[in-house]
Design an enzyme around this catalytic site. Structure first.
Site, PDB file in Angstrom:
ATOM      1  N   ARG A  73       0.858  -1.203   0.000  1.00  0.00           N
ATOM      2  CA  ARG A  73       0.000   0.000   0.000  1.00  0.00           C
ATOM      3  C   ARG A  73       0.885   1.240   0.000  1.00  0.00           C
ATOM      4  O   ARG A  73       1.830   1.339   0.769  1.00  0.00           O
ATOM      5  CB  ARG A  73      -0.888  -0.015   1.256  1.00  0.00           C
ATOM      6  N   ARG A  82      -5.565   2.214  -4.397  1.00  0.00           N
ATOM      7  CA  ARG A  82      -4.749   1.488  -3.420  1.00  0.00           C
ATOM      8  C   ARG A  82      -4.883  -0.012  -3.618  1.00  0.00           C
ATOM      9  O   ARG A  82      -5.927  -0.490  -4.036  1.00  0.00           O
ATOM     10  CB  ARG A  82      -5.135   1.859  -2.003  1.00  0.00           C
ATOM     11  N   ASP A  85      -6.859  -1.270   1.539  1.00  0.00           N
ATOM     12  CA  ASP A  85      -7.207  -0.325   2.599  1.00  0.00           C
ATOM     13  C   ASP A  85      -7.879  -1.131   3.697  1.00  0.00           C
ATOM     14  O   ASP A  85      -8.808  -1.907   3.415  1.00  0.00           O
ATOM     15  CB  ASP A  85      -8.164   0.730   2.045  1.00  0.00           C
ATOM     16  N   ASP A  87      -9.657  -0.473   7.312  1.00  0.00           N
ATOM     17  CA  ASP A  87     -10.163   0.508   8.275  1.00  0.00           C
ATOM     18  C   ASP A  87     -10.814  -0.193   9.449  1.00  0.00           C
ATOM     19  O   ASP A  87     -11.558  -1.168   9.265  1.00  0.00           O
ATOM     20  CB  ASP A  87     -11.222   1.417   7.631  1.00  0.00           C
TER      21      ASP A  87
END
Length: 150
Positions: A73, A82, A85, A87
């Site tokens: 990344r 990307r 990711d 989160d």
């Protein structure tokens, strides 16, 4: 929440699931058009995983960042394309607001591409009537993440 729009998108999602630890539930994969960021990005694959961990939130954040780094990344442009990711949307019922980590995730209730898969694995975490309230965006279910090709 996991997302990828570069390279082997499914492979990067599998890499994330392998690296996060004790994954106890996973949503289907959803394909979505990019929201925000630079023009001409490819579509994202998104999904949500529920992880049971004994790590504290900051140690788990570091694990997520290591998984992203393992996927190569790069953070060149805000909301840019990307490989992966990762989160943290929620961490139990904890509330944190620090420069490193905010939970619940500050934009979770604004993102159809997060709420659709979240509703599958943690329906108690999505706002009532979210599907009727949020602006319509293209979020298409692709079903379960396919197994690693042999």
């Amino acid at each position: 929440a996991l997302g990828s729009n570069l390279g082997d998108r499914e492979g990067y999602l599998r890499l994330a699931l392998e690296g996060l630890g004790n994954v106890v539930a996973v949503s289907d994969v959803y394909e979505t058009e990019p929201i925000g960021g630079p023009d001409a990005q490819g579509a994202y694959l998104n999904m949500v995983a529920v992880v049971d961990t004994s790590l504290d939130p900051f140690a788990f954040l570091r694990r997520c960042q290591r998984v992203e780094a393992h996927a190569l990344r790069q953070r060149l442009v805000r909301w840019g394309p990307r490989t992966l990711d990762v989160d943290i949307l929620f961490f139990d019922d904890m509330r944190l607001d620090t420069p490193e980590l905010t939970v619940p995730h500050p934009r979770v209730v604004e993102r159809r591409f997060v709420l659709a898969p979240l509703a599958q694995v943690a329906p108690d975490r999505v706002p009532e009537n979210w599907d009727e309230v949020l602006p319509a965006t293209v979020v298409t279910s692709r079903g379960p993440l396919p197994e690693q090709p042999a």
